[in-house]
Design an enzyme around this catalytic site. Sequence first.
Site, PDB file in Angstrom:
ATOM      1  N   CYS A 110       0.843  -1.200   0.000  1.00 29.92           N
ATOM      2  CA  CYS A 110       0.000   0.000   0.000  1.00 29.92           C
ATOM      3  C   CYS A 110       0.879   1.251   0.000  1.00 29.92           C
ATOM      4  CB  CYS A 110      -0.916  -0.022   1.218  1.00 29.92           C
ATOM      5  SG  CYS A 110      -2.101   1.340   1.274  1.00 29.92           S
ATOM      6  N   CYS A 196      -3.384   4.827   9.606  1.00 27.42           N
ATOM      7  CA  CYS A 196      -2.114   4.286  10.093  1.00 27.42           C
ATOM      8  C   CYS A 196      -1.471   5.192  11.135  1.00 27.42           C
ATOM      9  CB  CYS A 196      -1.157   4.062   8.934  1.00 27.42           C
ATOM     10  SG  CYS A 196      -1.747   2.851   7.730  1.00 27.42           S
ATOM     11  N   CYS A 221       8.051   3.278   5.646  1.00 31.46           N
ATOM     12  CA  CYS A 221       7.196   3.025   4.491  1.00 31.46           C
ATOM     13  C   CYS A 221       8.004   2.731   3.235  1.00 31.46           C
ATOM     14  CB  CYS A 221       6.274   4.217   4.244  1.00 31.46           C
ATOM     15  SG  CYS A 221       7.153   5.750   3.936  1.00 31.46           S
TER      16      CYS A 221
END
Length: 235
Positions: A110, A196, A221
Amino acid sequence: MSLADKLAHTEALLDTIARDHLPAALANSFGAEDMVLMHLIASRNLPIGIFSLDTGRLPVETYTLMQQVGERYPGHPIRVYYPDAAALEAYVNHNGINAFYNSVELRKSCCHIRKIEPLKRALTGLSAWITGLRREQSPTRQDLTDREFDADNGLMKFNPLIEWTEKEVWEYIRANDVPYNSLHDKHVPSIGCAPCTRPIAVGEDIRAGRWWWENPESKECGLHVKASPLKRPNA
């Protein structure tokens, strides 16, 4: 070093970037550190661009600040990059809208669609990019320096606030009336996508509210891959 010394070093580094590493741009995610750098670049009228990644799932408070920043610093417009629509549709249709909670692999997939691929486009044509990373923020950032070669993206990467503490960031913001994300007033020191990110408790690590269901060692990330540190010149 005192805050005054750290500020002088940060300003000198930004001046060096503006002189020797153009075209360059600040990646502004509208956290406190990025707003300090935004203010320094704008107040010094440096020819450094600003860009941001809109993942499509940012908190409403971030969008509010984005609008405020455009009004406060009209001479330094922010270019916004979005995820590839087809890739995002495929991910959601195959895995579900909140699949990132199910595994680190799905969460990183994602992040890749919403952040990494847009970042690649944002960095195209640049000689350097600037971040608000600080060593104090995370175990994954302990070895960072103020300048590195980002081999993954093929350009220089600068972290002008690397030595700053959280207290010093906020001291600068208060003293210079720098606009900031109102989520910081709700015990959210590290801000990412809304699903998140959550507030932290007193005494928790400042990034404890990011991807809180994962181990600290995996809490990146992929925007900030390990780069090659450069020695600081003597001059």
